[in-house]
Design a protein around this motif. Structure first.
Motif, mmCIF file in Angstrom:
data_model
loop_
_atom_site.group_PDB
_atom_site.id
_atom_site.type_symbol
_atom_site.label_atom_id
_atom_site.label_comp_id
_atom_site.label_asym_id
_atom_site.label_seq_id
_atom_site.Cartn_x
_atom_site.Cartn_y
_atom_site.Cartn_z
ATOM 1 N N LYS A 49 26.355 61.261 -5.474
ATOM 2 C CA LYS A 49 25.506 61.556 -6.896
ATOM 3 C C LYS A 49 24.928 60.139 -7.240
ATOM 4 O O LYS A 49 24.495 60.508 -8.495
ATOM 5 C CB LYS A 49 26.679 62.081 -7.639
ATOM 6 C CG LYS A 49 27.289 63.348 -7.252
ATOM 7 C CD LYS A 49 28.273 63.866 -8.222
ATOM 8 C CE LYS A 49 28.960 65.172 -7.679
ATOM 9 N NZ LYS A 49 29.976 65.738 -8.884
ATOM 10 N N HIS A 90 18.787 50.883 -19.367
ATOM 11 C CA HIS A 90 19.197 52.478 -19.470
ATOM 12 C C HIS A 90 20.088 52.843 -20.657
ATOM 13 O O HIS A 90 20.079 53.737 -21.090
ATOM 14 C CB HIS A 90 20.201 52.555 -18.164
ATOM 15 C CG HIS A 90 20.738 54.130 -17.845
ATOM 16 N ND1 HIS A 90 20.062 54.891 -17.223
ATOM 17 C CD2 HIS A 90 21.909 54.471 -18.415
ATOM 18 C CE1 HIS A 90 20.794 56.255 -17.360
ATOM 19 N NE2 HIS A 90 21.905 55.882 -18.044
ATOM 20 N N HIS A 108 17.775 56.840 -12.041
ATOM 21 C CA HIS A 108 17.753 57.599 -13.387
ATOM 22 C C HIS A 108 16.720 56.924 -14.249
ATOM 23 O O HIS A 108 16.445 55.629 -14.469
ATOM 24 C CB HIS A 108 18.900 57.793 -14.208
ATOM 25 C CG HIS A 108 19.846 58.610 -13.483
ATOM 26 N ND1 HIS A 108 19.802 60.027 -13.862
ATOM 27 C CD2 HIS A 108 20.807 58.501 -12.347
ATOM 28 C CE1 HIS A 108 20.893 60.836 -13.066
ATOM 29 N NE2 HIS A 108 21.368 59.729 -12.277
ATOM 30 N N THR A 132 18.000 56.965 -20.394
ATOM 31 C CA THR A 132 18.223 58.213 -21.380
ATOM 32 C C THR A 132 19.026 57.704 -22.459
ATOM 33 O O THR A 132 19.309 58.620 -23.244
ATOM 34 C CB THR A 132 19.018 58.975 -20.226
ATOM 35 O OG1 THR A 132 20.259 58.526 -19.818
ATOM 36 C CG2 THR A 132 18.376 59.664 -19.369
ATOM 37 N N GLU A 152 29.895 59.037 -18.883
ATOM 38 C CA GLU A 152 28.737 59.948 -18.470
ATOM 39 C C GLU A 152 27.777 58.569 -17.922
ATOM 40 O O GLU A 152 27.214 58.834 -16.794
ATOM 41 C CB GLU A 152 28.020 60.680 -19.787
ATOM 42 C CG GLU A 152 26.590 61.097 -19.244
ATOM 43 C CD GLU A 152 25.850 61.558 -20.323
ATOM 44 O OE1 GLU A 152 24.640 62.152 -20.288
ATOM 45 O OE2 GLU A 152 26.216 61.515 -21.447
ATOM 46 N N LEU A 153 27.854 57.682 -18.716
ATOM 47 C CA LEU A 153 27.286 56.524 -18.115
ATOM 48 C C LEU A 153 27.483 55.865 -16.787
ATOM 49 O O LEU A 153 26.757 55.624 -15.891
ATOM 50 C CB LEU A 153 26.916 55.363 -19.429
ATOM 51 C CG LEU A 153 26.186 54.035 -19.057
ATOM 52 C CD1 LEU A 153 25.329 53.538 -19.888
ATOM 53 C CD2 LEU A 153 26.906 52.839 -18.380
ATOM 54 N N HIS A 163 19.562 49.424 -14.978
ATOM 55 C CA HIS A 163 19.713 50.327 -13.825
ATOM 56 C C HIS A 163 18.155 50.607 -13.357
ATOM 57 O O HIS A 163 17.336 51.010 -13.947
ATOM 58 C CB HIS A 163 20.379 51.655 -14.444
ATOM 59 C CG HIS A 163 20.489 52.722 -13.139
ATOM 60 N ND1 HIS A 163 20.730 52.384 -11.999
ATOM 61 C CD2 HIS A 163 20.324 53.907 -13.282
ATOM 62 C CE1 HIS A 163 21.050 53.207 -11.235
ATOM 63 N NE2 HIS A 163 20.909 54.211 -12.137
ATOM 64 N N GLU A 187 26.462 58.104 -14.199
ATOM 65 C CA GLU A 187 25.019 57.953 -13.790
ATOM 66 C C GLU A 187 24.478 56.580 -13.164
ATOM 67 O O GLU A 187 23.612 56.355 -12.465
ATOM 68 C CB GLU A 187 24.312 58.078 -15.120
ATOM 69 C CG GLU A 187 24.215 59.228 -15.858
ATOM 70 C CD GLU A 187 23.580 59.585 -17.151
ATOM 71 O OE1 GLU A 187 23.348 60.684 -17.732
ATOM 72 O OE2 GLU A 187 23.227 58.339 -17.608
#
Length: 250
Positions: free
Chosen positions: A240, A198, A244, A247, A210-211, A193, A214
């Motif tokens: 959105k 990521h 990122h 994480t 969640e992934l 990503h 994101e």
């Protein structure tokens, strides 16, 4: 067999890969490289294949023989499918004719043997490109979206064939967009990503709501299908979707 550390690739001032580290895959492993458009998947595959030069970092395949399948097999030469596979087989096999026939049989495209490559459909050219690779029996197989032009039956057959090929101890790194096929056939997933890793891990560890929000900017349910995660998209939300930092990691 494969060591990628802090791999960076720039196209002019644009950073495409930004310090990518890949977990070293074990023999007999299919690694799925997933992520949205422009995440750096194709660039990473080409870099490992030696087609794209690193700006900095390390990309080492050791003594492994490497096979590469591009997104599309482009040729201006007047070669039949069989001739193109034989030529490829000569680079890695003592019996090129036998290896070429076997590769075409594995993919179920013997009927295309005497067709000229430039006359084939996009999906047929993809399969011929995979046959070229299989005929060499490489230790490390790099495939850049090999299922993108195939119908579902041929997608499944191709991935089944890859599963059999890695059973001899080879490794396959496959850039793929279809998350459900990736979850079904890959032992490990690496999520790119914004030019960075990521997340990485097994499909069950990586694919979660969640992934998906994101990285892909979607709401989705992830259903367990006898241990295999299945992604069911609900809604896309581009507002959105922002870059990122990494994480997630295993």
């Amino acid at each position: 067999m494969l060591k990628v550390e802090q791999a960076c690739v720039n196209f002019g001032k644009r950073e495409v890969l930004k310090g990518v580290d890949l977990p070293e895959p074990g023999p007999g492993t299919i690694v799925g490289l997933i992520g949205p458009n422009a995440a750096g998947k194709s660039t990473l595959v080409k870099t490992i294949a030696g087609i794209q030069k690193l700006t900095s970092g390390t990309c080492d395949t050791g003594d492994a023989t490497v096979g590469y399948v591009p997104q599309d097999l482009l040729t201006s030469a007047s070669l039949t499918a069989f001739e193109s596979v034989v030529i490829s087989a000569k680079r890695g096999s003592a019996n090129a004719l036998e290896s070429a026939v076997e590769a075409l049989e594995k993919l179920g495209i013997v009927h295309l043997a005497h067709r000229y490559v430039h006359q084939l459909s996009g999906g047929q050219r993809q399969l011929v490109a995979v046959a070229q690779m299989l005929a060499r029996e490489p230790d490390l197989m790099l495939l850049d979206e090999p299922t993108s032009a195939l119908d579902l039956r041929h997608q499944v057959h191709l991935l089944d064939t890859l599963r059999k090929e890695v059973s001899r101890g080879a490794v396959a790194l496959v850039a793929i967009h279809d998350l459900n096929l990736a979850a079904r056939y890959c032992d490990e997933l690496v999520v790119l990503h914004g030019g960075r890793v990521h997340a990485h891990g097994t499909p069950a560890e990586v694919l979660n709501t969640e992934l998906l929000g994101e990285v892909y900017g979607i709401r989705a349910r992830v259903i367990d299908d006898e241990g295999v995660p299945m992604v069911c998209p609900v809604e896309a939300n581009f507002s959105k979707l922002e870059p990122h930092e990494p994480t997630h990691s295993r």
